[in-house]
Design a protein around this motif. Structure first.
Motif, PDB file in Angstrom:
ATOM      1  N   LEU A 199      -8.555  -1.984  -6.820  1.00  3.16           N
ATOM      2  CA  LEU A 199      -7.365  -2.781  -6.560  1.00  3.16           C
ATOM      3  C   LEU A 199      -7.683  -4.271  -6.657  1.00  3.16           C
ATOM      4  O   LEU A 199      -8.655  -4.750  -6.073  1.00  3.16           O
ATOM      5  N   LEU A 234      -9.695   4.524  -6.534  1.00  2.00           N
ATOM      6  CA  LEU A 234      -8.774   3.441  -6.871  1.00  2.00           C
ATOM      7  C   LEU A 234      -9.518   2.115  -6.788  1.00  2.00           C
ATOM      8  O   LEU A 234     -10.293   1.896  -5.853  1.00  2.00           O
ATOM      9  N   PHE A 290      -5.621  -7.684  -5.787  1.00  5.23           N
ATOM     10  CA  PHE A 290      -4.377  -8.218  -5.226  1.00  5.23           C
ATOM     11  C   PHE A 290      -4.515  -9.730  -5.148  1.00  5.23           C
ATOM     12  O   PHE A 290      -5.287 -10.250  -4.344  1.00  5.23           O
ATOM     13  N   LEU A 312       0.808  -1.219   0.000  1.00  2.00           N
ATOM     14  CA  LEU A 312       0.000   0.000   0.000  1.00  2.00           C
ATOM     15  C   LEU A 312       0.840   1.266   0.000  1.00  2.00           C
ATOM     16  O   LEU A 312       0.404   2.303  -0.492  1.00  2.00           O
ATOM     17  N   ASP A 366     -11.621  -2.796  -3.134  1.00  2.00           N
ATOM     18  CA  ASP A 366     -10.730  -3.949  -2.999  1.00  2.00           C
ATOM     19  C   ASP A 366     -11.454  -5.149  -3.603  1.00  2.00           C
ATOM     20  O   ASP A 366     -12.341  -5.737  -2.983  1.00  2.00           O
ATOM     21  N   VAL A 385     -11.851   3.462  -2.021  1.00  2.00           N
ATOM     22  CA  VAL A 385     -11.082   2.387  -2.644  1.00  2.00           C
ATOM     23  C   VAL A 385     -11.943   1.138  -2.756  1.00  2.00           C
ATOM     24  O   VAL A 385     -12.652   0.774  -1.819  1.00  2.00           O
ATOM     25  N   LEU A 418       1.266   2.837  -3.391  1.00  2.67           N
ATOM     26  CA  LEU A 418       0.069   3.343  -4.067  1.00  2.67           C
ATOM     27  C   LEU A 418      -0.206   4.757  -3.572  1.00  2.67           C
ATOM     28  O   LEU A 418       0.044   5.079  -2.423  1.00  2.67           O
TER      29      LEU A 418
END
Length: 124
Positions: A104, A102, A106, A22, A35, A33, A25
């Motif tokens: 994301l 954002l 992962f 993180l 996720d 955000v 970023l």
């Protein structure tokens, strides 16, 4: 399940180091955000601290068990800025365009049945 043990293990935190991920970023306090494939919150929880009480994190996953585990962590952490959604990442039509600062992925994109649609949704 072996995968669940790894997802919750201290070894994973040593290998993947969520704070280091993180740090690179450009996440600011107050950001929203997404996720995608949040699982049990490996990055969701640290993201919530990074965006502070002014921001929010939406953790989405298609797996009920992982969403429930994340909800437990949210409750025990007393965090108020995380919203969990059970959703297919390739179909996020209920979320307006340009809603997040954002999005994301992962270690989750390869688990999604329609990864190109998921990328399109995240970009939107």
């Amino acid at each position: 399940m072996i995968e669940d043990l790894f997802l919750e293990s201290k070894i994973r935190r040593i290998i993947n180091k969520p704070e280091e991920i993180l740090r690179d970023l450009e996440i600011k306090k107050g950001d929203k955000v997404l996720d995608i494939g949040c699982g049990s919150g490996f990055l969701t929880i640290p993201l919530a601290f990074k965006v502070s009480f002014r921001g929010c994190v939406y953790g989405i996953d298609i797996n009920d068990k992982r969403i429930e585990k994340l909800k437990e962590k949210i409750k025990s952490s007393n965090l108020k800025n995380i919203i969990t959604l059970k959703a297919d990442a390739s179909n996020l039509k209920n979320i307006p365009d340009a809603f997040f600062d954002l999005a994301l992925f992962f270690l989750s994109l390869h688990h999604i049945k329609e990864p190109f649609k998921a990328l399109e949704e995240a970009y939107r």
